[in-house]
Design a protein around this motif. Structure first.
Motif, PDB file in Angstrom:
ATOM      1  N   ARG A 169       0.843  -1.206   0.000  1.00  0.00           N
ATOM      2  CA  ARG A 169       0.000   0.000   0.000  1.00  0.00           C
ATOM      3  C   ARG A 169       0.873   1.248   0.000  1.00  0.00           C
ATOM      4  NH1 ARG A 169      -4.313  -3.022   3.050  1.00  0.00           N
ATOM      5  NH2 ARG A 169      -6.057  -3.069   1.574  1.00  0.00           N
ATOM      6  N   ARG A 170       0.246   2.367  -0.323  1.00  0.00           N
ATOM      7  CA  ARG A 170       0.965   3.632  -0.396  1.00  0.00           C
ATOM      8  C   ARG A 170       0.502   4.527   0.743  1.00  0.00           C
ATOM      9  NH1 ARG A 170      -1.342   3.641  -6.224  1.00  0.00           N
ATOM     10  NH2 ARG A 170      -3.028   2.949  -4.864  1.00  0.00           N
ATOM     11  N   ALA A 171       1.478   5.008   1.510  1.00  0.00           N
ATOM     12  CA  ALA A 171       1.139   5.748   2.719  1.00  0.00           C
ATOM     13  C   ALA A 171       1.605   7.188   2.617  1.00  0.00           C
ATOM     14  CB  ALA A 171       1.771   5.072   3.927  1.00  0.00           C
ATOM     15  N   LEU A 172       0.867   8.068   3.281  1.00  0.00           N
ATOM     16  CA  LEU A 172       1.313   9.446   3.444  1.00  0.00           C
ATOM     17  C   LEU A 172       1.489   9.710   4.941  1.00  0.00           C
ATOM     18  CD1 LEU A 172       1.852  12.393   2.572  1.00  0.00           C
ATOM     19  CD2 LEU A 172      -0.621  12.787   2.706  1.00  0.00           C
ATOM     20  N   VAL A 173       2.712  10.076   5.313  1.00  0.00           N
ATOM     21  CA  VAL A 173       2.978  10.506   6.686  1.00  0.00           C
ATOM     22  C   VAL A 173       3.049  12.018   6.626  1.00  0.00           C
ATOM     23  CG1 VAL A 173       4.649  10.431   8.571  1.00  0.00           C
ATOM     24  CG2 VAL A 173       4.187   8.366   7.214  1.00  0.00           C
ATOM     25  N   THR A 174       2.156  12.693   7.343  1.00  0.00           N
ATOM     26  CA  THR A 174       1.924  14.112   7.030  1.00  0.00           C
ATOM     27  C   THR A 174       3.027  15.030   7.513  1.00  0.00           C
ATOM     28  OG1 THR A 174       0.636  14.439   9.033  1.00  0.00           O
ATOM     29  CG2 THR A 174      -0.571  13.813   7.026  1.00  0.00           C
ATOM     30  N   ASP A 175       3.781  14.653   8.502  1.00  0.00           N
ATOM     31  CA  ASP A 175       4.814  15.562   9.008  1.00  0.00           C
ATOM     32  C   ASP A 175       6.079  14.792   9.354  1.00  0.00           C
ATOM     33  OD1 ASP A 175       6.395  17.476  10.111  1.00  0.00           O
ATOM     34  OD2 ASP A 175       4.863  18.274  11.479  1.00  0.00           O
ATOM     35  N   GLY A 176       7.102  14.964   8.504  1.00  0.00           N
ATOM     36  CA  GLY A 176       8.369  14.266   8.702  1.00  0.00           C
ATOM     37  C   GLY A 176       9.305  15.012   9.633  1.00  0.00           C
ATOM     38  N   ARG A 177       8.893  16.179  10.067  1.00  0.00           N
ATOM     39  CA  ARG A 177       9.779  16.903  10.980  1.00  0.00           C
ATOM     40  C   ARG A 177       9.639  16.406  12.418  1.00  0.00           C
ATOM     41  NH1 ARG A 177      12.473  20.874   8.492  1.00  0.00           N
ATOM     42  NH2 ARG A 177      11.456  21.977   6.781  1.00  0.00           N
ATOM     43  N   THR A 178       8.581  15.715  12.722  1.00  0.00           N
ATOM     44  CA  THR A 178       8.437  15.186  14.082  1.00  0.00           C
ATOM     45  C   THR A 178       9.167  13.852  14.181  1.00  0.00           C
ATOM     46  OG1 THR A 178       6.446  13.934  13.579  1.00  0.00           O
ATOM     47  CG2 THR A 178       6.126  16.212  14.265  1.00  0.00           C
ATOM     48  N   ALA A 179       9.620  13.566  15.387  1.00  0.00           N
ATOM     49  CA  ALA A 179      10.295  12.285  15.610  1.00  0.00           C
ATOM     50  C   ALA A 179       9.360  11.124  15.319  1.00  0.00           C
ATOM     51  CB  ALA A 179      10.794  12.226  17.052  1.00  0.00           C
ATOM     52  N   VAL A 180       8.096  11.311  15.687  1.00  0.00           N
ATOM     53  CA  VAL A 180       7.108  10.260  15.433  1.00  0.00           C
ATOM     54  C   VAL A 180       6.913  10.083  13.926  1.00  0.00           C
ATOM     55  CG1 VAL A 180       4.663   9.654  15.666  1.00  0.00           C
ATOM     56  CG2 VAL A 180       5.924  10.551  17.637  1.00  0.00           C
ATOM     57  N   GLY A 181       6.901  11.193  13.197  1.00  0.00           N
ATOM     58  CA  GLY A 181       6.740  11.124  11.748  1.00  0.00           C
ATOM     59  C   GLY A 181       7.860  10.324  11.105  1.00  0.00           C
ATOM     60  N   ARG A 182       9.098  10.607  11.512  1.00  0.00           N
ATOM     61  CA  ARG A 182      10.238   9.887  10.920  1.00  0.00           C
ATOM     62  C   ARG A 182      10.192   8.391  11.278  1.00  0.00           C
ATOM     63  NH1 ARG A 182      12.635  14.754  12.389  1.00  0.00           N
ATOM     64  NH2 ARG A 182      13.451  13.905  14.346  1.00  0.00           N
ATOM     65  N   ALA A 183       9.894   8.119  12.541  1.00  0.00           N
ATOM     66  CA  ALA A 183       9.836   6.705  12.963  1.00  0.00           C
ATOM     67  C   ALA A 183       8.712   5.961  12.248  1.00  0.00           C
ATOM     68  CB  ALA A 183       9.651   6.631  14.478  1.00  0.00           C
ATOM     69  N   THR A 184       7.581   6.644  12.069  1.00  0.00           N
ATOM     70  CA  THR A 184       6.435   6.006  11.403  1.00  0.00           C
ATOM     71  C   THR A 184       6.754   5.724   9.939  1.00  0.00           C
ATOM     72  OG1 THR A 184       4.921   7.136  12.902  1.00  0.00           O
ATOM     73  CG2 THR A 184       3.982   6.269  10.873  1.00  0.00           C
ATOM     74  N   ALA A 185       7.377   6.681   9.277  1.00  0.00           N
ATOM     75  CA  ALA A 185       7.723   6.476   7.868  1.00  0.00           C
ATOM     76  C   ALA A 185       8.645   5.268   7.725  1.00  0.00           C
ATOM     77  CB  ALA A 185       8.397   7.731   7.324  1.00  0.00           C
ATOM     78  N   ALA A 186       9.617   5.176   8.633  1.00  0.00           N
ATOM     79  CA  ALA A 186      10.548   4.046   8.557  1.00  0.00           C
ATOM     80  C   ALA A 186       9.833   2.727   8.816  1.00  0.00           C
ATOM     81  CB  ALA A 186      11.670   4.251   9.572  1.00  0.00           C
ATOM     82  N   ALA A 187       8.927   2.713   9.783  1.00  0.00           N
ATOM     83  CA  ALA A 187       8.224   1.473  10.122  1.00  0.00           C
ATOM     84  C   ALA A 187       7.292   1.032   8.995  1.00  0.00           C
ATOM     85  CB  ALA A 187       7.445   1.655  11.420  1.00  0.00           C
TER      86      ALA A 187
END
Lengths: 417, 393
Positions: A169-187
């Motif tokens: 699937r294709r995901a959009l993580v809305t904010d990569g500046r947050t630590a949670v955003g970066r961790a979520t994108a990687a996961a």
């Protein structure tokens, strides 16, 4: 056995996108107890307080002793498939489009016989592990999986109907500046998704190295309606999972603060950010709920658990989170006809800069990211992450008034608060 | 076969008369009310008793909603002093005649019109499934929406595995019924069915294949229940009730249904009738699926549990065969007109013992059995019933 899922081919633009039909939606109010359990990922059944009998289907009285004291209680998940069938000619549109569809009678170790959706990896005579899933209509569905869950188990098409697995699937993580955003994108990338990561104000420095190479960075500022609309125009038709990681949390309540600047920022980032995203990405996702293997599947909100009970140390932030939570129920209702799951996370303070002075336990961004992928894989809807969130949930359930006083006394760890 | 004496009051002096069938249609644009009205009119015409003199009315219908029997009294101009509405699906006709028989025997009323009738609109079958029962809404319909086919598939598969029954065995039942149906001008199925065709049919919900399924349709069946003297003064003949049983939610320890409720009461049925299964000149079972027929043959005492397959191999189930069974073709070949499906076997049984079955008549039939089965509320059929009828003494 389970056929491994193949990477979906490119779509033919000439074909109409299949509309989402929903499975049958009529349930009794007692039956909705099971939906409550399924939303949290629990396998729970009604159990008679007087004689201990587990009841299924949902009852209003115990068939053994006629007690009306039936409580939802976690039940043993083991069972045996005593008969099965493959429905090839269903009477309803949803199942007709997905036939053949396997179901089984499962004799539970705790007593009842349950008609359940049957995983491809098991059949008559097999031991199974039961769970309550949410079906595409968001309602509880008993599901029987092999007792020893095989690799590729998540590829079972019936299981995939009940989940929002990131694979392919294709995901959009809305904010990569947050630590949670970066961790979520990687996961998400590690779980097999193609990930877009939003970055606001791209002229500001951003350490793209922290993201896996497969992630694509896109411009997105959730507070800016035009920015959100521009991105949706570009990739809105191919976002299957949206995780809103934008956050703006500041310590502070009402009386010791002057002006409304911070409060407006909290509203703009959190509440209006959700509104902008929902209005632009929501309709396209709702229209693609049944669009094949990489159909649109889930919308993920990350809330503070203080959305449920105001923590005065972060009093205005808690209030905005409450507003967002309420809005998420509206979003959930409007997404449901499209079969899109709206998953709400409730976390305690995150281990990030704006909760710096709050004493532990705090939630590590990686923990939250892992929980997000797990919730998508399991298809659950309401998730509490971390000890603080679980503590607040239980206290709220037991005595909301006591919690109100407890939170009032609890500072944010900063001197002078 | 010696029987213990039954302590129950016999149905002395009561008869079932004027069996009527309103020929079925696959789909109808008419209402259930329309079909029920036609059945009542046919009862009056067949018996010579005016509908104004029906002082009891008993109705079963899935599609008459929002009305029940009471609404139809005004709609159809009936004025009765005894009224019942029986929502027992395939067990409705047995329950109806039992209740009506006691009512006329006790002189609470004189002539009860018992009617099972339904319409079949293009979408009625799905609607009936969707709204069948609370347990079904919560825990069956959302699981593949396979309806009765899926529910009986689960029962059939378990039963076939447990007792080593093959599809060929069940096929013998369906094939014999089709042969019978070819002699019934009202049957919807008009072409012969071979065992090869049965075996080659497309699967619906494994192990249920096409010819295991009834064809839903519109239609009505009805009869009158009255005292013998009422029948005599109207100049009509009726069938006597030698014995009957009904049972709902039998306490059986089957994890998956292997038995119908008949097993709980079967000794009482034959004791009351004073005759055993070996004396039956024909049997009309409730045949929503052949597997349920086989289960009934066992539970009604024609063979032991697990011997159903051998029984159908050893018997010819056609009208002229060694075990005349479902002589009208049954629901499998005549069609299932909703609640009329419950009545089909009873009206045919009354005709058989009265010798008025015409082309489907079993020569010399005097005593026979009809049974009913219904209401898959969740995972099993809850209601069962049976009656033994005899011609005039």
């Amino acid at each position: 056995m389970v056929e491994p899922l193949q990477k979906p081919a490119r779509r033919t633009p000439l074909q109409r996108t299949r509309r989402q039909a929903l499975p049958p939606v009529i349930r009794s109010r007692s039956g909705m107890l099971l939906t409550k359990a399924a939303a949290e990922g629990r396998f729970a059944l009604q159990r008679c307080r007087d004689c201990g009998t587990f009841c299924y289907p949902a009852h209003d009285a115990c068939p053994v002793c006629l007690s009306v004291e039936l409580a939802l209680e976690d039940a043993p998940t083991g069972g045996l498939v005593v008969s099965e069938t493959t429905v090839r000619v269903p009477a309803d549109v949803y199942f007709k489009e997905r036939a053949p569809w396997r179901v089984a009678l499962v004799k539970l170790d705790c007593g009842p016989v349950v008609l359940a959706h049957l995983h491809a990896g098991c059949g008559e005579g097999d031991r199974v592990t039961m769970s309550l899933q949410l079906d595409k209509a968001g309602l509880a569905a008993a599901f029987a999986r092999p007792a020893n869950i095989p690799p590729d188990a998540a590829d079972d098409p019936q299981w995939r109907e009940m989940t929002a697995s990131p694979k392919f699937r294709r995901a959009l993580v809305t904010d990569g500046r947050t630590a949670v955003g970066r961790a979520t994108a990687a996961a998400l990338a590690a779980a097999g998704a193609t990930v877009h990561v939003g970055i606001a104000e791209p002229w500001k420095p951003f350490d793209g190295e922290a993201l896996p190479q497969s992630c694509e960075i896109v411009p997105l500022d959730v507070t800016d309606e035009r920015s959100v609309r521009d991105l949706a125009a570009d990739i809105g038709g191919k976002v299957d999972i949206l995780v809103n990681t934008a956050e703006y949390a500041r310590p502070g309540g009402l009386l010791d603060r002057r002006g409304t600047g911070t409060i407006r920022s909290e509203i703009e980032h959190n509440y209006l950010g959700l509104v902008h995203l929902a209005q632009t990405f929501g309709p396209a996702m709702r229209g693609r709920g049944a669009d094949g293997i990489d159909s649109a599947a889930a919308w993920v909100n990350l809330f503070s658990v203080y959305a449920l009970a105001n923590w005065p140390a972060y009093g205005t932030f808690s209030a905005v989170e409450a507003a967002c939570l309420s809005l998420s129920h509206c979003l959930r209702a409007e997404m449901r006809p499209g079969g899109i799951r709206v998953i709400n996370f409730f976390t305690g303070p995150l281990d990030t800069e704006w909760f710096q002075t709050v004493p532990p336990p705090k939630v590590a961004p990686q923990t939250l990211a892992k929980a997000i992928v797990s919730a998508l894989d399991r298809g659950i809807e309401d998730v509490f992450v971390g000890d603080v969130a679980e503590d607040v949930r239980r206290r709220l359930q037991a005595n909301p008034k006591a919690l109100e006083h407890e939170l009032a006394r609890q500072g944010n760890g900063q001197a002078g608060q | 076969m010696p029987k213990p004496a039954s302590p129950r009051t016999p149905y002395d002096g009561v008869v079932i008369a004027a069996p009527v069938t309103i020929p079925y249609e696959r789909y109808s644009i008419e209402s259930a009310h329309w079909w029920i009205a036609r059945a009542l009119r046919a009862l009056a015409e067949t018996s010579g008793i005016s509908a104004r003199d029906f002082d009891g009315f008993c109705l079963s219908s899935f599609t008459v909603g929002p009305d029940t029997a009471i609404g139809l009294t005004q709609h159809l101009g009936l004025s009765v002093r005894w009224l019942d509405h029986i929502p027992l699906g395939g067990a409705s006709a047995i329950a109806a005649l039992r209740r009506a028989a006691r009512a006329v025997q006790a002189r609470d009323c004189d002539v009860v019109a018992c009617v099972g009738g339904d319409t079949n609109h293009v979408d009625s079958f799905r609607r009936t499934l969707e709204n069948f029962s609370r347990f079904s809404q919560d825990a069956v319909y959302p699981y593949g929406a396979g309806g009765a086919n899926a529910s009986f598939a689960l029962i059939a598969r378990h039963y076939m595995n447990r007792f080593g029954v093959r599809r060929e065995d069940l096929g013998r039942i369906a094939v014999a019924q089709r042969a019978n149906a070819l002699r019934n001008p009202n049957a919807l199925m008009k072409t012969p069915l071979t065992l090869e065709q049965y075996m080659a049919a497309r699967p619906i919900a494994d192990p249920i294949h096409l010819y295991d399924c009834v064809m839903p349709c519109a239609g009505a069946e009805a009869f009158l229940v009255m005292r013998e003297e009422t029948a005599a003064s109207a100049g009509i003949k009726g069938a006597r009730i030698l014995g009957s049983i009904e049972r709902h939610n039998a306490r059986l320890d089957d994890v998956v249904q292997n038995h119908g409720g008949w097993v709980a009461d079967i000794d009482d049925l034959y004791a009351m009738a004073g005759v055993g299964p070996d004396r039956m000149d024909f049997v009309q079972t409730y045949d929503d699926y052949p597997v349920i027929v086989m289960m009934q043959l066992e539970d009604l005492g024609f063979c032991r549990k697990g011997e159903g397959a051998a029984f159908v191999q050893q018997h010819d189930l056609t009208i002229d065969g060694t075990f005349p069974h479902n002589t009208s073709g049954g629901q499998l070949s005549a069609g299932q007109a909703g609640a009329a499906g419950a009545y089909l076997g009873v009206t045919e049984a009354v005709r058989q013992v009265l010798g008025t079955a015409g082309p489907t008549q079993v020569p010399g039939a005097r005593v026979g059995l009809a049974s009913g089965f219904g209401m898959i509320n969740y995972d099993r059929g809850l209601s069962s019933g049976a009656v033994i009828l005899a011609g005039e003494s």
